[in-house]
Design a protein around this motif. Structure first.
Motif, PDB file in Angstrom:
ATOM      1  N   UNK A  65       0.861  -1.118   0.036  1.00 24.14           N
ATOM      2  CA  UNK A  65       0.093  -0.005   0.038  1.00 24.14           C
ATOM      3  C   UNK A  65       0.838   1.266   0.012  1.00 24.14           C
ATOM      4  N   UNK A  66       0.747   2.253  -0.850  1.00 24.26           N
ATOM      5  CA  UNK A  66       1.330   3.412  -1.089  1.00 24.26           C
ATOM      6  C   UNK A  66       0.411   4.359  -0.247  1.00 24.26           C
ATOM      7  N   UNK A  67       0.900   5.241   0.637  1.00 23.92           N
ATOM      8  CA  UNK A  67       0.006   6.212   1.200  1.00 23.92           C
ATOM      9  C   UNK A  67       0.971   7.622   1.177  1.00 23.92           C
ATOM     10  N   UNK A  68       0.094   8.596   0.809  1.00 27.69           N
ATOM     11  CA  UNK A  68       0.642   9.939   0.830  1.00 27.69           C
ATOM     12  C   UNK A  68       0.043  10.684   2.074  1.00 27.69           C
ATOM     13  N   UNK A  69       0.708  11.505   2.729  1.00 26.75           N
ATOM     14  CA  UNK A  69       0.251  12.109   3.789  1.00 26.75           C
ATOM     15  C   UNK A  69       0.467  13.593   4.006  1.00 26.75           C
ATOM     16  N   UNK A  70      -0.305  14.451   4.698  1.00 27.07           N
ATOM     17  CA  UNK A  70       0.092  15.757   5.079  1.00 27.07           C
ATOM     18  C   UNK A  70      -0.162  16.061   6.666  1.00 27.07           C
ATOM     19  N   UNK A  71       0.726  16.727   7.123  1.00 27.97           N
ATOM     20  CA  UNK A  71       0.513  17.026   8.482  1.00 27.97           C
ATOM     21  C   UNK A  71      -0.030  18.389   8.566  1.00 27.97           C
ATOM     22  N   UNK A  72      -1.144  18.671   9.265  1.00 26.49           N
ATOM     23  CA  UNK A  72      -1.757  19.862   9.115  1.00 26.49           C
ATOM     24  C   UNK A  72      -0.985  21.009  10.001  1.00 26.49           C
ATOM     25  N   UNK A  73      -0.465  20.352  11.098  1.00 26.97           N
ATOM     26  CA  UNK A  73       0.369  21.297  12.000  1.00 26.97           C
ATOM     27  C   UNK A  73       1.790  20.607  12.370  1.00 26.97           C
ATOM     28  N   UNK A  74       2.611  20.287  11.595  1.00 23.65           N
ATOM     29  CA  UNK A  74       3.926  19.709  11.880  1.00 23.65           C
ATOM     30  C   UNK A  74       4.858  19.620  10.567  1.00 23.65           C
ATOM     31  N   UNK A  75       5.996  19.194  10.894  1.00 23.60           N
ATOM     32  CA  UNK A  75       6.902  19.204   9.898  1.00 23.60           C
ATOM     33  C   UNK A  75       7.493  17.640  10.106  1.00 23.60           C
ATOM     34  N   UNK A  76       8.032  17.112   8.948  1.00 24.41           N
ATOM     35  CA  UNK A  76       7.790  17.592   7.523  1.00 24.41           C
ATOM     36  C   UNK A  76       6.315  17.345   7.283  1.00 24.41           C
ATOM     37  N   UNK A  77       5.974  18.369   6.396  1.00 25.86           N
ATOM     38  CA  UNK A  77       4.517  18.673   6.007  1.00 25.86           C
ATOM     39  C   UNK A  77       3.729  17.683   5.370  1.00 25.86           C
ATOM     40  N   UNK A  78       4.629  17.039   4.238  1.00 20.69           N
ATOM     41  CA  UNK A  78       4.350  15.874   3.164  1.00 20.69           C
ATOM     42  C   UNK A  78       5.070  14.908   3.479  1.00 20.69           C
ATOM     43  N   UNK A  79       4.662  13.435   3.343  1.00 19.19           N
ATOM     44  CA  UNK A  79       5.403  12.289   3.276  1.00 19.19           C
ATOM     45  C   UNK A  79       4.649  11.467   2.491  1.00 19.19           C
ATOM     46  N   UNK A  80       5.547  10.419   2.097  1.00 19.85           N
ATOM     47  CA  UNK A  80       4.836   9.031   1.680  1.00 19.85           C
ATOM     48  C   UNK A  80       5.520   7.819   1.947  1.00 19.85           C
ATOM     49  N   UNK A  81       4.734   7.035   2.201  1.00 20.50           N
ATOM     50  CA  UNK A  81       5.321   5.491   2.730  1.00 20.50           C
ATOM     51  C   UNK A  81       4.738   4.494   1.776  1.00 20.50           C
ATOM     52  N   UNK A  82       5.455   3.236   2.083  1.00 21.83           N
ATOM     53  CA  UNK A  82       4.931   2.079   1.309  1.00 21.83           C
ATOM     54  C   UNK A  82       4.943   1.105   2.614  1.00 21.83           C
ATOM     55  N   UNK A  83       3.646   0.471   2.649  1.00 24.18           N
ATOM     56  CA  UNK A  83       3.386  -0.580   3.802  1.00 24.18           C
ATOM     57  C   UNK A  83       3.310  -1.903   3.245  1.00 24.18           C
ATOM     58  N   UNK A  84       4.362  -2.491   4.077  1.00 33.41           N
ATOM     59  CA  UNK A  84       4.552  -4.206   3.728  1.00 33.41           C
ATOM     60  C   UNK A  84       3.847  -5.058   4.795  1.00 33.41           C
ATOM     61  N   UNK A  85       3.677  -6.335   4.461  1.00 39.46           N
ATOM     62  CA  UNK A  85       3.349  -7.557   5.458  1.00 39.46           C
ATOM     63  C   UNK A  85       4.601  -8.242   5.840  1.00 39.46           C
ATOM     64  N   UNK A  86       5.627  -7.959   4.849  1.00 39.14           N
ATOM     65  CA  UNK A  86       6.749  -8.691   5.288  1.00 39.14           C
ATOM     66  C   UNK A  86       7.966  -7.531   5.758  1.00 39.14           C
ATOM     67  N   UNK A  87       8.651  -7.798   6.627  1.00 39.36           N
ATOM     68  CA  UNK A  87       9.590  -6.906   7.051  1.00 39.36           C
ATOM     69  C   UNK A  87      10.872  -6.929   6.507  1.00 39.36           C
TER      70      UNK A  87
END
Length: 174
Positions: A65-87
């Motif tokens: 799963x690819x997730x893009x994210x924004x933090x309303x009151x924080x830094x870093x403001x924008x992030x992206x992450x990849x969620x895996x089932x295997x470590x």
């Protein structure tokens, strides 16, 4: 005259149907995205990969799963992450090969998150490069002897998802 009205009615019906189908198509593109707003001000949009990874000795498969994210009151403001089932076996950072639209391939250092099952990249530049893109291919090594993982994403609706997140997050587009 009756024929003209009949043709006009048919045209109007066809136009209405085309408009509804266009709206339905636009909605179905965003329907693939899952939006969430956390109590901590984190606004996210997530998308499943088009491919599957095999886990558990080949018994199970899942889509990263690819997730893009924004933090309303924080830094870093924008992030992206990849969620895996295997470590992954890396502890702090991992090299991820990023291919956008099968033309631009770069190697980047991503942080390894919770229990090695989340690969994270902070910054608006990562989101910005994907706004005009159609496809994203991420590739990484699970470990020295574990082989490679690969996640392929159809980015249809990406710019709309980023716009929705930016609006909810009350920030500028990356």
């Amino acid at each position: 005259m009756k024929l003209f009205v009949g043709i006009g009615g048919a045209f109007a019906t066809a136009f209405l149907l085309a408009s509804v189908c266009g709206v339905a198509q636009a909605d179905s593109v965003l329907d693939r995205w899952r939006f969430d707003t956390g109590s901590d001000g984190l606004v996210t949009a997530s998308l499943h990969a088009t491919n599957k990874l095999t886990t558990g000795g080949g018994a199970l498969s899942y889509s990263p799963i690819l997730t893009i994210a924004c933090r309303a009151n924080g830094e870093p403001r924008w992030s992206e992450w990849l969620q895996l089932n295997d470590a992954v076996s890396a502890s702090r950072t991992i090299t991820v090969s990023v291919t956008v639209d099968k033309t631009s391939k770069v190697n980047e250092s991503w942080s390894v998150g919770t229990r090695g099952r989340r690969l994270v990249r902070d910054g608006a530049d990562g989101i910005r490069r994907l706004v005009p893109a159609d496809r994203l291919l991420l590739s990484w090594r699970f470990g020295l002897l574990s082989g490679r993982g690969e996640a392929d994403f159809d980015l249809a609706g990406f710019s709309e998802a980023v716009g929705q997140i930016a609006g909810t997050c009350n920030t500028e587009l990356p």
